[in-house]
Motif scaffolding. Sequence first.
Motif, PDB file in Angstrom:
ATOM      1  N   GLY A 123      -9.589   4.575   6.276  1.00 55.77           N
ATOM      2  CA  GLY A 123      -9.611   3.864   5.196  1.00 55.77           C
ATOM      3  C   GLY A 123     -10.836   3.189   5.537  1.00 55.77           C
ATOM      4  O   GLY A 123     -11.856   2.391   4.782  1.00 55.77           O
ATOM      5  N   ASN A 125      -0.777   4.683   3.243  1.00 52.09           N
ATOM      6  CA  ASN A 125      -1.152   5.345   4.242  1.00 52.09           C
ATOM      7  C   ASN A 125       0.165   4.922   5.166  1.00 52.09           C
ATOM      8  O   ASN A 125       1.749   4.928   4.355  1.00 52.09           O
ATOM      9  N   GLY A 174      -1.257  -1.191   8.498  1.00 50.27           N
ATOM     10  CA  GLY A 174      -2.246  -1.527   7.803  1.00 50.27           C
ATOM     11  C   GLY A 174      -3.237  -2.403   9.025  1.00 50.27           C
ATOM     12  O   GLY A 174      -2.035  -3.509   9.514  1.00 50.27           O
ATOM     13  N   ASP A 175      -4.609  -1.967   9.119  1.00 51.79           N
ATOM     14  CA  ASP A 175      -4.780  -2.713   9.797  1.00 51.79           C
ATOM     15  C   ASP A 175      -6.168  -3.256   9.364  1.00 51.79           C
ATOM     16  O   ASP A 175      -6.330  -2.588   8.669  1.00 51.79           O
TER      17      ASP A 175
END
Length: 420
Positions: free
Chosen positions: A153, A282, A286-287
């Motif tokens: 990302g 993804n 998610g982060d």
Amino acid sequence: MRILVIGSGAREHALLLGLSQDPAVSDLHVVPGNAGMADLATLHKGTVTDPAEMTQLATSLDVDLVVIGPEIPLVAGVADALREKGIKVFGPNKDAARIEGSKAFAKDVMAAAGVKTAHAEALSPGAPNDDIEATLDRFGPTWVVKDDGLAGGKGVVVTPDRDAARAHVDAVHAAGNPVLLETFLDGPEVSLFCLVDGETVVPLLPAQDHKRVGNNDEGPNTGGMGAYTPLPWLPEDGVQRIVDEVCVPVAKEMVARGCSYSGLLYAGLAWGQDGPAVVEFNCRFGDPETQAVLALLKTPLGQLLASVAEGTLAEQPPLEWEDGYALTVVLAAQNYPDSPRTGDVITGAENPAVLHAGTARNANGELVSAGGRVLNVIGTGPTLTDARDAAYAVLGTISLDGSHYRSDIALPAVEGRISV
Ligand code: GLY
């Protein structure tokens, strides 16, 4: 249930915290983990991208489930190797992880599944100057230039400046990776995480990331500076539309292609005039959105992830959530995202609302920064304003020389400045 988590960021810290609250979970292990996780799990050393090494570790620990956090081990085939040994794993096999690992594969799947997304063109390293210039001419006035290697990302430049777009093309090519140029999708961004087990799709709460380093979305893109959930501005049928128009068609297409998906499918979307369009997929949580989303999940996390690994997600009861909102704010090191300074001492991080991303212990046993994104602070509350107040109150008690954070996480939503 004995569980091994693979990864070392705040996302994995949030996963461990959620897993530790599941009464069915007896024992937690993490590889490689970070300094903040030692109270929750036993830390192990290891190369997380090495399928044989990860399989050996899971076997020696006799775990019932392995949860793979980041994309790189998934794309490297760690889930495949674990499954071949009969070990249950949360995370897709290598061929299904191409939904993140290969933008060309993702575009192909979306075209076949009839999913709305941006038009994209690829530029390989070594492409002649004339081709690069002609391709840039076909895009704009906002250029979206993506590193088509695995960039977590972080490899995207979105810019109205053609020279900056060209510079990013050259930088990505210099690193040996292909570039993907895309049309700019207008509209507020939504991250929707779905548990996917073949054709069964179960959405979590929708979230929004803040990717630029500075307030008011200024400065370069980062891995994410903060997030909040749920989204008060999203139409009531928003999640269902994303599931029906995006995630279910993709899950079915993956099954049809013989690379059935098992794990977490992260749809990154822009909500435009006609509804959702995919910016990217993804193959993992998610982060930093996960840190906020899991803060509201009441359903026991270990049993839920195990059901995906066992192929019984369709039999699970509906997910249960806390009322209200959750927010995560990232505390970043000096010079992040360019060349973050590490080794600075951190104080005041003992609060349970603090999750660790890039931290370590120095020779004196002090907590120090060890990465660009250092800590995440979680706030929850009945309103978004309460959640913001809770997170920023804790941030004010943490000290890390040169650090910075955004003070406007969720503020546009609080002030009613997002409309669809
Ligand atoms: N939230 C951005 C990412 O996880 O890639």
